[in-house]
Write a protein that holds these residues in place. Sequence first.
Motif, short mmCIF file in Angstrom:
data_model
loop_
_atom_site.label_atom_id
_atom_site.label_comp_id
_atom_site.label_asym_id
_atom_site.label_seq_id
_atom_site.Cartn_x
_atom_site.Cartn_y
_atom_site.Cartn_z
N SER A 146 -2.95 8.83 -2.07
CA SER A 146 -1.69 8.99 -1.34
C SER A 146 -1.55 10.40 -0.78
CB SER A 146 -0.52 8.71 -2.28
OG SER A 146 -0.60 7.41 -2.81
N ILE A 206 3.58 10.29 -6.54
CA ILE A 206 2.39 9.47 -6.76
C ILE A 206 1.28 10.05 -5.89
CG2 ILE A 206 1.35 7.19 -6.43
CD1 ILE A 206 4.09 6.00 -7.10
N LYS A 230 -3.49 5.65 -6.67
CA LYS A 230 -3.47 4.44 -7.49
C LYS A 230 -4.93 4.13 -7.80
CE LYS A 230 0.69 2.69 -5.35
NZ LYS A 230 1.26 1.65 -4.50
N GLN A 233 7.57 4.64 -14.83
CA GLN A 233 7.14 4.41 -13.45
C GLN A 233 6.20 3.21 -13.37
OE1 GLN A 233 5.57 7.98 -11.68
NE2 GLN A 233 7.38 9.17 -12.25
#
Length: 65
Positions: free
Chosen positions: A4, A16, A19, A54
Amino acid sequence: MDLSVKEGDNVKAGDIVAKVGNNGYSRHPHIHVGAWKGNIPLQIRFDLKSMGSQLKNLGEEMYYL
């Protein structure tokens, strides 16, 4: 892995940055992170309780604390 951020981006607590999934020979999803400010390496600390919240919000039931 789904990044990200890119080199040079500024991040703050709670952002974030990526992932991840599980590839290679690891047993669990993981990520290697390095942070620098100029020539100085920064210590990275993880707030596991916050991370669990989260992940729960993202539907990652297996990993929340």
